[in-house]
Design a protein around this motif. Structure first.
Motif, PDB file in Angstrom:
ATOM      1  N   GLU A  43       0.831  -1.200   0.000  1.00  0.00           N
ATOM      2  CA  GLU A  43       0.000   0.000   0.000  1.00  0.00           C
ATOM      3  C   GLU A  43       0.871   1.258   0.000  1.00  0.00           C
ATOM      4  OE1 GLU A  43      -2.738   2.108   3.306  1.00  0.00           O
ATOM      5  OE2 GLU A  43      -3.310   0.029   2.873  1.00  0.00           O
ATOM      6  N   PHE A  44       1.949   1.216   0.755  1.00  0.00           N
ATOM      7  CA  PHE A  44       2.868   2.344   0.836  1.00  0.00           C
ATOM      8  C   PHE A  44       3.521   2.616  -0.522  1.00  0.00           C
ATOM      9  CE2 PHE A  44       7.184   3.992   1.847  1.00  0.00           C
ATOM     10  CZ  PHE A  44       6.781   5.229   2.327  1.00  0.00           C
ATOM     11  N   ILE A  45       3.922   1.566  -1.230  1.00  0.00           N
ATOM     12  CA  ILE A  45       4.519   1.730  -2.561  1.00  0.00           C
ATOM     13  C   ILE A  45       3.515   2.400  -3.497  1.00  0.00           C
ATOM     14  CG2 ILE A  45       5.368   0.495  -4.606  1.00  0.00           C
ATOM     15  CD1 ILE A  45       7.400   0.718  -2.311  1.00  0.00           C
ATOM     16  N   LEU A  46       2.252   1.986  -3.428  1.00  0.00           N
ATOM     17  CA  LEU A  46       1.210   2.618  -4.251  1.00  0.00           C
ATOM     18  C   LEU A  46       1.078   4.102  -3.910  1.00  0.00           C
ATOM     19  CD1 LEU A  46      -1.482  -0.204  -4.154  1.00  0.00           C
ATOM     20  CD2 LEU A  46       0.006   0.410  -6.073  1.00  0.00           C
ATOM     21  N   PHE A  47       1.185   4.423  -2.637  1.00  0.00           N
ATOM     22  CA  PHE A  47       1.125   5.820  -2.200  1.00  0.00           C
ATOM     23  C   PHE A  47       2.294   6.621  -2.780  1.00  0.00           C
ATOM     24  CE2 PHE A  47       2.241   9.110   0.948  1.00  0.00           C
ATOM     25  CZ  PHE A  47       1.080   9.861   0.906  1.00  0.00           C
ATOM     26  N   VAL A  48       3.494   6.063  -2.717  1.00  0.00           N
ATOM     27  CA  VAL A  48       4.672   6.740  -3.271  1.00  0.00           C
ATOM     28  C   VAL A  48       4.514   6.899  -4.790  1.00  0.00           C
ATOM     29  CG1 VAL A  48       7.179   6.613  -3.606  1.00  0.00           C
ATOM     30  CG2 VAL A  48       6.188   6.032  -1.390  1.00  0.00           C
ATOM     31  N   GLU A  49       3.948   5.903  -5.446  1.00  0.00           N
ATOM     32  CA  GLU A  49       3.693   6.017  -6.888  1.00  0.00           C
ATOM     33  C   GLU A  49       2.803   7.213  -7.205  1.00  0.00           C
ATOM     34  OE1 GLU A  49       4.071   1.419  -8.491  1.00  0.00           O
ATOM     35  OE2 GLU A  49       2.074   2.201  -8.007  1.00  0.00           O
ATOM     36  N   GLU A  50       1.791   7.426  -6.365  1.00  0.00           N
ATOM     37  CA  GLU A  50       0.921   8.597  -6.546  1.00  0.00           C
ATOM     38  C   GLU A  50       1.716   9.892  -6.432  1.00  0.00           C
ATOM     39  OE1 GLU A  50      -2.595   8.767  -4.106  1.00  0.00           O
ATOM     40  OE2 GLU A  50      -2.911   6.611  -4.339  1.00  0.00           O
ATOM     41  N   ILE A  52       4.979  10.380  -6.979  1.00  0.00           N
ATOM     42  CA  ILE A  52       5.936  10.608  -8.067  1.00  0.00           C
ATOM     43  C   ILE A  52       5.276  10.591  -9.439  1.00  0.00           C
ATOM     44  CG2 ILE A  52       7.916   9.795  -6.749  1.00  0.00           C
ATOM     45  CD1 ILE A  52       7.815   7.178  -8.309  1.00  0.00           C
ATOM     46  N   GLY A  53       4.026  10.133  -9.488  1.00  0.00           N
ATOM     47  CA  GLY A  53       3.285  10.183 -10.744  1.00  0.00           C
ATOM     48  C   GLY A  53       3.663   9.117 -11.752  1.00  0.00           C
ATOM     49  N   ARG A  54       4.218   8.020 -11.268  1.00  0.00           N
ATOM     50  CA  ARG A  54       4.532   6.908 -12.166  1.00  0.00           C
ATOM     51  C   ARG A  54       4.677   5.623 -11.370  1.00  0.00           C
ATOM     52  NH1 ARG A  54       9.804   5.082 -12.658  1.00  0.00           N
ATOM     53  NH2 ARG A  54      11.366   6.277 -11.577  1.00  0.00           N
ATOM     54  N   LYS A  55       4.596   4.500 -12.094  1.00  0.00           N
ATOM     55  CA  LYS A  55       4.735   3.183 -11.478  1.00  0.00           C
ATOM     56  C   LYS A  55       6.183   2.949 -11.038  1.00  0.00           C
ATOM     57  CE  LYS A  55       0.779   0.920 -12.162  1.00  0.00           C
ATOM     58  NZ  LYS A  55       0.002   0.480 -11.044  1.00  0.00           N
ATOM     59  N   ILE A  56       6.317   2.196  -9.963  1.00  0.00           N
ATOM     60  CA  ILE A  56       7.630   1.758  -9.491  1.00  0.00           C
ATOM     61  C   ILE A  56       7.759   0.290  -9.891  1.00  0.00           C
ATOM     62  CG2 ILE A  56       9.040   1.293  -7.451  1.00  0.00           C
ATOM     63  CD1 ILE A  56       7.511   3.601  -6.059  1.00  0.00           C
ATOM     64  N   ASP A  57       8.845  -0.048 -10.544  1.00  0.00           N
ATOM     65  CA  ASP A  57       9.098  -1.429 -10.942  1.00  0.00           C
ATOM     66  C   ASP A  57       9.368  -2.258  -9.691  1.00  0.00           C
ATOM     67  OD1 ASP A  57       9.811  -3.818 -12.114  1.00  0.00           O
ATOM     68  OD2 ASP A  57      11.669  -3.057 -13.006  1.00  0.00           O
ATOM     69  N   ILE A  58       8.410  -3.106  -9.352  1.00  0.00           N
ATOM     70  CA  ILE A  58       8.490  -3.902  -8.128  1.00  0.00           C
ATOM     71  C   ILE A  58       9.761  -4.751  -8.090  1.00  0.00           C
ATOM     72  CG2 ILE A  58       7.354  -5.752  -6.812  1.00  0.00           C
ATOM     73  CD1 ILE A  58       5.890  -3.067  -6.664  1.00  0.00           C
ATOM     74  N   GLU A  59      10.158  -5.272  -9.232  1.00  0.00           N
ATOM     75  CA  GLU A  59      11.335  -6.132  -9.275  1.00  0.00           C
ATOM     76  C   GLU A  59      12.639  -5.382  -9.016  1.00  0.00           C
ATOM     77  OE1 GLU A  59      11.402  -8.702 -12.676  1.00  0.00           O
ATOM     78  OE2 GLU A  59       9.276  -9.152 -12.464  1.00  0.00           O
ATOM     79  N   SER A  60      12.606  -4.074  -9.185  1.00  0.00           N
ATOM     80  CA  SER A  60      13.836  -3.296  -8.987  1.00  0.00           C
ATOM     81  C   SER A  60      13.869  -2.571  -7.639  1.00  0.00           C
ATOM     82  CB  SER A  60      14.004  -2.290 -10.124  1.00  0.00           C
ATOM     83  OG  SER A  60      13.011  -1.287 -10.020  1.00  0.00           O
ATOM     84  N   ILE A  61      12.876  -2.822  -6.796  1.00  0.00           N
ATOM     85  CA  ILE A  61      12.826  -2.138  -5.493  1.00  0.00           C
ATOM     86  C   ILE A  61      13.988  -2.584  -4.614  1.00  0.00           C
ATOM     87  CG2 ILE A  61      11.582  -2.029  -3.296  1.00  0.00           C
ATOM     88  CD1 ILE A  61       9.016  -1.822  -4.824  1.00  0.00           C
ATOM     89  N   ASN A  62      14.656  -1.605  -4.068  1.00  0.00           N
ATOM     90  CA  ASN A  62      15.685  -1.845  -3.059  1.00  0.00           C
ATOM     91  C   ASN A  62      15.087  -1.389  -1.730  1.00  0.00           C
ATOM     92  OD1 ASN A  62      17.836  -1.734  -1.285  1.00  0.00           O
ATOM     93  ND2 ASN A  62      19.238  -0.818  -2.756  1.00  0.00           N
ATOM     94  N   ILE A  63      14.912  -2.309  -0.812  1.00  0.00           N
ATOM     95  CA  ILE A  63      14.257  -1.995   0.461  1.00  0.00           C
ATOM     96  C   ILE A  63      14.933  -0.828   1.176  1.00  0.00           C
ATOM     97  CG2 ILE A  63      15.514  -3.626   1.918  1.00  0.00           C
ATOM     98  CD1 ILE A  63      11.755  -3.034   2.088  1.00  0.00           C
ATOM     99  N   ASP A  64      16.234  -0.670   0.990  1.00  0.00           N
ATOM    100  CA  ASP A  64      16.947   0.426   1.637  1.00  0.00           C
ATOM    101  C   ASP A  64      16.487   1.795   1.133  1.00  0.00           C
ATOM    102  OD1 ASP A  64      18.383  -1.228   3.325  1.00  0.00           O
ATOM    103  OD2 ASP A  64      20.033  -1.453   1.897  1.00  0.00           O
ATOM    104  N   ASP A  65      15.907   1.847  -0.066  1.00  0.00           N
ATOM    105  CA  ASP A  65      15.371   3.109  -0.591  1.00  0.00           C
ATOM    106  C   ASP A  65      14.156   3.580   0.201  1.00  0.00           C
ATOM    107  OD1 ASP A  65      17.271   3.261  -2.609  1.00  0.00           O
ATOM    108  OD2 ASP A  65      15.974   2.297  -4.104  1.00  0.00           O
ATOM    109  N   ILE A  76      12.614   9.545  -4.268  1.00  0.00           N
ATOM    110  CA  ILE A  76      11.665  10.401  -4.973  1.00  0.00           C
ATOM    111  C   ILE A  76      12.397  11.383  -5.882  1.00  0.00           C
ATOM    112  CG2 ILE A  76       9.967  12.250  -4.653  1.00  0.00           C
ATOM    113  CD1 ILE A  76       8.934  10.671  -2.184  1.00  0.00           C
ATOM    114  N   ASP A  77      13.448  12.011  -5.374  1.00  0.00           N
ATOM    115  CA  ASP A  77      14.234  12.947  -6.190  1.00  0.00           C
ATOM    116  C   ASP A  77      14.821  12.243  -7.405  1.00  0.00           C
ATOM    117  OD1 ASP A  77      13.675  15.064  -4.508  1.00  0.00           O
ATOM    118  OD2 ASP A  77      15.640  15.053  -3.538  1.00  0.00           O
ATOM    119  N   ASN A  78      15.378  11.042  -7.209  1.00  0.00           N
ATOM    120  CA  ASN A  78      15.965  10.290  -8.323  1.00  0.00           C
ATOM    121  C   ASN A  78      14.892   9.870  -9.317  1.00  0.00           C
ATOM    122  OD1 ASN A  78      18.498  10.515  -7.200  1.00  0.00           O
ATOM    123  ND2 ASN A  78      18.478   8.477  -6.311  1.00  0.00           N
ATOM    124  N   SER A  79      13.708   9.533  -8.839  1.00  0.00           N
ATOM    125  CA  SER A  79      12.608   9.142  -9.720  1.00  0.00           C
ATOM    126  C   SER A  79      12.173  10.301 -10.585  1.00  0.00           C
ATOM    127  CB  SER A  79      11.419   8.640  -8.903  1.00  0.00           C
ATOM    128  OG  SER A  79      11.753   7.452  -8.229  1.00  0.00           O
TER     129      SER A  79
END
Length: 84
Positions: A43-50, A52-65, A76-79
């Protein structure tokens, strides 16, 4: 603190009634302190997607981010730079 991070901080504070604005710092470890559990993380990832205005590639998620407000802000800045 950026508007995006203010929204993230409010989101986490709203989910954790025992946490306060003064105890939740930009370096507080969200994962280690279990402020977001594994189900809430999706749910949190979906919130962050909102934000930044784009999908986050689940397979590339680094938990440390998503470990601290500081690292989330960097993500967010890098996105935004990637969409630039």
């Amino acid at each position: 603190m950026s508007d995006s991070i203010s929204k993230v901080k409010k989101y986490i504070l709203d989910k954790n009634s025992s946490l306060t604005d003064t105890t939740f710092l930009e370096t507080t470890d969200i994962i280690e302190n279990r402020l977001i559990d594994s189900l809430q993380f999706v749910e949190f990832i979906l919130f962050v997607e909102e934000i930044i205005g784009r999908k986050i590639d689940i397979e590339s998620i680094n938990i440390d981010d998503f470990r601290t407000l500081k690292s989330i802000n960097q993500f967010i800045d890098n996105s935004r730079d990637d969409t630039g």
